[in-house]
Design an enzyme around this catalytic site. Structure first.
Site, PDB file in Angstrom:
ATOM      1  N   SER B 166       4.237   4.920   2.526  1.00 19.37           N
ATOM      2  CA  SER B 166       3.445   3.902   3.216  1.00 19.37           C
ATOM      3  C   SER B 166       3.157   4.353   4.658  1.00 19.37           C
ATOM      4  CB  SER B 166       4.200   2.571   3.165  1.00 19.37           C
ATOM      5  OG  SER B 166       3.379   1.499   3.534  1.00 19.37           O
ATOM      6  N   ARG B 235       5.092 -12.037   7.389  1.00 21.74           N
ATOM      7  CA  ARG B 235       5.965 -11.313   6.469  1.00 21.74           C
ATOM      8  C   ARG B 235       5.727 -11.739   5.021  1.00 21.74           C
ATOM      9  NH1 ARG B 235       8.372  -6.583   5.584  1.00 21.74           N
ATOM     10  NH2 ARG B 235      10.396  -6.752   4.587  1.00 21.74           N
ATOM     11  N   ASP B 330       0.527  -0.079  -7.515  1.00 19.37           N
ATOM     12  CA  ASP B 330       0.391  -0.241  -6.062  1.00 19.37           C
ATOM     13  C   ASP B 330      -1.063  -0.576  -5.746  1.00 19.37           C
ATOM     14  OD1 ASP B 330       0.263  -0.064  -3.306  1.00 19.37           O
ATOM     15  OD2 ASP B 330       1.233   1.892  -3.172  1.00 19.37           O
ATOM     16  N   HIS B 363       3.585  -1.656  -4.504  1.00 17.36           N
ATOM     17  CA  HIS B 363       3.724  -0.756  -3.361  1.00 17.36           C
ATOM     18  C   HIS B 363       5.192  -0.419  -3.085  1.00 17.36           C
ATOM     19  CE1 HIS B 363       2.602   1.194   0.333  1.00 17.36           C
ATOM     20  NE2 HIS B 363       3.330   0.373   1.053  1.00 17.36           N
ATOM     21  N   ASP B 364       6.068  -1.369  -3.313  1.00 13.86           N
ATOM     22  CA  ASP B 364       7.492  -1.152  -3.052  1.00 13.86           C
ATOM     23  C   ASP B 364       8.141  -0.129  -3.989  1.00 13.86           C
ATOM     24  OD1 ASP B 364       8.089  -2.527  -0.793  1.00 13.86           O
ATOM     25  OD2 ASP B 364       8.932  -4.282  -1.787  1.00 13.86           O
TER      26      ASP B 364
END
Lengths: 390, 390
Positions: B166, B235, B330, B363-364
């Protein structure tokens, strides 16, 4: 609502012209609406518009169902000076998909909304003040329950069709399954039979932005400053989900709003930032923050599988013909969700036409892709009408 | 940071154990850091950690680059009682992908951060108060500029590898292209050579949530109440983008947090809502809202094509070997963005290995998929190390 795009220009036919919104009271103390949560609710006023004429057999009525931020004003203009037509104007009018020379089109603002139908900003007769959070939590089925009373009031036994995209598609599904004897056909665009966790998540963050705005005041902000910053942020989040990676790349790319080269300070704004802020700012002028909470919660609760003991059981209740349309770049209600409902419809022996249209415009495609939708919807409607007269 | 998942248990090797963070001053009045915006900035302190030992040839150093909300603490524990290991712990340690019996691993907090390296919450020597918005706007290249000084201070001429996911992947790209003589190889995971409009849009809404929180006070909130509601919302938005539709469906589905059936009131919370609120609440305890503004803006500015006159020109500057990994689910940095950089790397004649791993974790995935990453990274590193000794 998205801005005008070139697809709209290719829509055939013409506008319905100037239209007059109508108001009608559809629930009172003696005849309250019984909601999913058990509460008896009244009074309820409904804002609606109609386009075209009901035929003498009362067999040509089509109910249009609006999406989250829509309203009763689906087509035409409110005055000769009005610059902004209704939200599905390229689709409704003489010679258009919903051809007003053939069909009688009805469109109403949903229960819990803020554009004429009773919602949290309406005055409670008990307190003489706006309901705020004392307004009951409502569901998609409650919206449809109220719409049934409108159809009754208009003297229509059976709708030729119901049609809607997104939250409007949820209502179309609920109509077909909950009132099978009153619906011949249903058009479900860019929608789902149950909101997924990701959709709930985006709604929840939007609600959070509103309820943590200090001006929200527990929903009791009417007559005071409104939670406009929270509502604008909620709208910005929503707006990203209505577009697509591809459409944002085409529309904005990485261009700065006012500079050619990077200034490396916070006054540098990319075009996409300015666009979103503009969308957020525009929205707070026309939408009530509490309605955002209620309508998004209604969408979160929507799960036909939960309500009817499985999707196949749900669709087994109806004999309606279905047209289901999804869009390739819609990542908020992706095509697999349409396929899920189509599969259950087919298992239930229903007559269903399904197509995924290739489009770069994301979830908003159902509002933008008037050209191709016109071909599909006008043909589907003509067939449904012909069969109704057999 | 995501919660523990089963993939982590399959990571081979063992933890580095208890580690000691280090602090070093790398810029002062006589030797300020010259930033992309032209400003000379000092003093700058850097927090970093190292794992393993530098060999006598100084040829086994690997720089780990953290993502947006990461920090210098990439592996191990800060005390024997510490329950929470560093953010890439399954990947770093004896026998792990970044094998500390072979390599000297360095990890530092980025410029503008809030975990030990100088950032907007640091005290300005001029005013004796935290910088707030008087902190300079920084770029990914500025972060790397500062990291070069750390590598100098550690006596390393040439890094065996740089690696990050990222925002860490952006730094890895910048290292390889900006300092070709100092990098043998680069691993770029779940990243992009230029942030797309959708990514900018999500960052912009997060920043907006912070700056419209009345407690933000123009960034001058230190010692007062912090803009915690705005930061929590930012967040929550970010967190949705780090997951995927599929992972949210698997993890939460449509389950309610505390009830089995719908109560139809606002106290009904879906599990995904509670999870996001929890993530938002946890985050505000460890992260500075102004750092959110600065680091997200640095990502928005990141565009190697803009900085180096096209991607092919950029990669023509370096001879580094690349390993590029993307993840099928992702949608924040989709695979097409990795392919775009791989294409430019290949056009530039570089030695590049690219793989898209199938994973539902969005994405994680680069933080969660330790098992497969270990196979790929350990093999890539071993080869790079062998070639460095030829």
């Amino acid at each position: 609502m998205p801005e005008k795009n070139t697809e709209q220009d290719t829509a055939r036919g013409s506008s319905v012209g100037v239209v007059q919104p109508q108001d009608i009271q559809l629930a009172d103390e003696d005849n309250p609406l019984i909601l999913d949560n058990g509460r008896s609710f009244a009074p309820i006023n409904v804002r609606y518009e109609t386009y075209g004429r009901l035929n003498k057999e009362r067999s040509n009525a089509v109910l249009i169902l609006h999406a989250f931020s829509g309203d009763a004003h689906a087509a035409g203009y409110h005055s000769p000076e009005d610059q902004k037509p209704g939200w599905w104007d390229p689709m409704i009018g003489p010679g258009r998909a919903f051809d007003t020379t053939k069909y009688f089109i009805i469109s109403s603002n949903v229960l819990g909304g803020c554009q004429g139908t009773t919602g949290p900003a309406s005055v409670s007769p008990e307190t003489g003040k706006p309901y705020g959070l004392s307004f009951p939590v409502i569901t998609i089925a409650d919206m449809v329950r109220l719409q049934e009373r409108l159809i009754d009031a208009l003297g229509i036994d059976r709708l030729l069709a119901v049609a809607g995209g997104s939250m409007g598609g949820m209502q179309a599904l609920e109509w077909a399954v909950g009132y099978p004897e009153r619906v011949r056909s249903a058009m479900v665009l860019s929608s789902t039979a149950r909101l997924n966790a990701q959709g709930i998540a985006f709604n929840a963050v939007g609600r959070n932005a509103i309820t943590t705005d200090c001006r929200w005041a527990g929903g009791d902000y009417y007559g005071e400053e409104t939670p406009s910053t929270g509502l604008a942020i909620a709208r910005m989040i929503g707006h990203i989900t209505y577009l697509s990676d591809e459409s944002m790349r085409m529309k904005f790319g990485r261009r700065l709003q006012q500079r050619a080269t990077y200034g490396y300070d916070f006054s540098d704004q990319f075009e996409v930032e300015s666009y979103l802020q503009h969308q957020g700012d525009k929205f707070v002028d026309r939408f009530d923050a509490n309605s955002y909470l209620y309508l998004s919660k209604a969408m979160d609760y929507f799960d036909m599988s939960e309500s009817y003991g499985g999707l196949t059981n749900a669709f087994s209740r109806t004999g309606a013909k279905f047209l289901v349309i999804s869009y390739s770049s819609d990542w908020l209600y992706p095509t697999y969700q349409s396929k899920e409902m189509v599969y259950a419809m087919m298992k239930s022996g229903l007559d269903v036409t399904f197509i995924e249209l290739a489009s770069p415009y994301g979830h908003d495609s159902f509002l933008l892709d008037a050209g191709r939708q016109t071909e599909l919807i006008s043909s589907f409607l003509e067939k449904a009408y012909a069969e109704s007269t057999e």
